[in-house]
Each structure stands twice: as C-alpha cells, then as structure tokens.
Design a protein around this motif. Sequence first.
Motif, PDB file in Angstrom:
ATOM      1  N   UNK A  73       0.337   1.947   9.578  1.00 44.76           N
ATOM      2  CA  UNK A  73       0.486   0.376   9.579  1.00 44.76           C
ATOM      3  C   UNK A  73      -0.771  -0.393   8.897  1.00 44.76           C
ATOM      4  N   UNK A  74      -1.838   0.036   9.248  1.00 48.31           N
ATOM      5  CA  UNK A  74      -3.146  -0.495   8.757  1.00 48.31           C
ATOM      6  C   UNK A  74      -3.161  -0.264   7.212  1.00 48.31           C
ATOM      7  N   UNK A  75      -2.766   0.943   6.711  1.00 47.71           N
ATOM      8  CA  UNK A  75      -2.836   1.227   5.413  1.00 47.71           C
ATOM      9  C   UNK A  75      -1.879   0.781   4.494  1.00 47.71           C
ATOM     10  N   UNK A  79      -4.619  -3.137   0.197  1.00 43.19           N
ATOM     11  CA  UNK A  79      -4.236  -3.109  -1.273  1.00 43.19           C
ATOM     12  C   UNK A  79      -5.432  -2.679  -2.295  1.00 43.19           C
ATOM     13  N   UNK A  80      -4.898  -1.639  -3.116  1.00 44.95           N
ATOM     14  CA  UNK A  80      -5.802  -0.933  -4.220  1.00 44.95           C
ATOM     15  C   UNK A  80      -5.133  -1.323  -5.549  1.00 44.95           C
ATOM     16  N   UNK A  81      -6.272  -1.444  -6.193  1.00 44.84           N
ATOM     17  CA  UNK A  81      -6.304  -1.916  -7.652  1.00 44.84           C
ATOM     18  C   UNK A  81      -6.267  -0.688  -8.604  1.00 44.84           C
ATOM     19  N   UNK A  82      -5.586  -0.400  -9.821  1.00 50.28           N
ATOM     20  CA  UNK A  82      -5.494   0.691 -10.483  1.00 50.28           C
ATOM     21  C   UNK A  82      -4.645   0.539 -11.798  1.00 50.28           C
ATOM     22  N   UNK A  83      -5.282   0.748 -12.754  1.00 50.02           N
ATOM     23  CA  UNK A  83      -4.194   0.631 -14.055  1.00 50.02           C
ATOM     24  C   UNK A  83      -3.771  -0.586 -14.250  1.00 50.02           C
ATOM     25  N   UNK A  85      -2.308  -2.358 -11.816  1.00 50.65           N
ATOM     26  CA  UNK A  85      -1.439  -2.763 -10.714  1.00 50.65           C
ATOM     27  C   UNK A  85      -2.084  -2.665  -9.357  1.00 50.65           C
ATOM     28  N   UNK A  86      -1.499  -3.442  -8.294  1.00 54.15           N
ATOM     29  CA  UNK A  86      -1.963  -3.546  -7.189  1.00 54.15           C
ATOM     30  C   UNK A  86      -0.796  -2.906  -6.230  1.00 54.15           C
ATOM     31  N   UNK A  87      -1.217  -1.995  -5.433  1.00 54.15           N
ATOM     32  CA  UNK A  87      -0.311  -1.191  -4.736  1.00 54.15           C
ATOM     33  C   UNK A  87      -0.945  -0.876  -3.285  1.00 54.15           C
ATOM     34  N   UNK A  88      -0.289  -0.607  -2.260  1.00 58.69           N
ATOM     35  CA  UNK A  88      -0.793  -0.248  -0.908  1.00 58.69           C
ATOM     36  C   UNK A  88      -1.267   0.956  -0.947  1.00 58.69           C
TER      37      UNK A  88
END
Length: 213
Positions: A73-75, A79-83, A85-88
């Motif tokens: 749930x925390x994960x 949000x992470x950044x890469x290429x 894009x923003x993704x969980x």
Amino acid sequence: MTRAHLPGILAMAAIVLASNILVQFLFGQWLTWGAFTYPLAFLVTDLMNRIYGPGPARQVVFAGFIVGVFCSLIGTQIMLQGDGFTYPAVTLRIAIGSGLAFLTAQLIDVAIFDRLRQGTWWRAPLASTLVGSTLDTALFFTIAFSSGLTWIEPANDVSWANEVLPFLNVGPVAPLWMSLAVADWMVKLSLALVALIPFRMIVSKARPEQKSA
C-alpha cells in the motif's frame, strides 16, 4: 498466540519489510538484493512449525502477510521517475502477485512440514521450503509480469519484462521475466540448503518443553 511466539512474528515482519525495501536495488543483471533476504521467511516459518507446531507457524505467516500488504500500500503511493514517465514503485499486479505468492507458498510450506515432521530432521524443512519456494516464484513472476495476464492491470506496461532475450544469456530465447524468475528460484534453492544449518542449531538449543514432535 503467546509471548513466546513474538520473536518469530518480529523476525518475519523484519524479513518482509527488508525484502520490500531491498527489492528496489539490483544485484547483477537478474537479481535484486531482496532475493537474498526473502527466502529467510521460510526458515522462520519452519522454525516456528518445528518448535511450536503448525498453528503458531500459520499465525506468523499471517503476520508477515499483513506487513507485506502494508508495504504494498505504501509502495503504490511512492512515485518514481524514469524514461520521461512517472510510475508507482509497486503496481497492482506486483502487489497481487506478491501477496498471493507469499500467503499460498507459506501455507503450503506449513502443511508439508507438518506432514513430514516425524521423519529425518532435515527432510521436513528441506522439502517444504523447496516446494514453497518453487510455488512462490512461479506465482509471483507469472502474475506480476506475464503478458497473458495483462487484463489484471491493463494500464501497466509490462512489455519490458516480456522482451525476448537469450534465457539467462546462454539459453534459447524466452521472455525476460522467465530469466528473472529462474535466477530468483535458484537463489531460493541455494539458501534452502544453507538454511538447514541455522535450523538445526536453533532447534537443538530450543527448550525441550517447547519442542514439537
């Protein structure tokens, strides 16, 4: 549940928490650092089963499952950044695969261990861990990354995991996630053998009145 079970519960919680953190860090091409901590969950389950019985072992498993759900749930909120894009950090497929694999594999481990507990000391922990680890790996990687299960989370792009490459860089071509799964499985099997040493040592030092047949 008694105070005597608390060390097992805390150990399981620590392992699940550490594995959820360390899975974010790569170790070589096929593994993450979490691959080396997560298999210890089977050691904790087997120790609880041998010393206290299957009931307390299942309680420890459920405690680990709750911690895992909390981490997922925390994960999903990180949000992470890469290429571009923003993704969980944790997708729905990974969360489902992780929770289902953990709970199913650990409960199967408890059942197999209990069935074999009357045999040679090493047979129950080794057989239950080997079966549980194999089931855990198959369930998690298939649910989390197989292209055949994209309906679980259509918005989640898993094309990277399905890129066709030589299997473990040496075999016939196969989706990348299969190489990741087998590498993870090989670590689990290796640690299952190594874990027999602390299993034997801890059980031999347990108080006689705590030991289960």
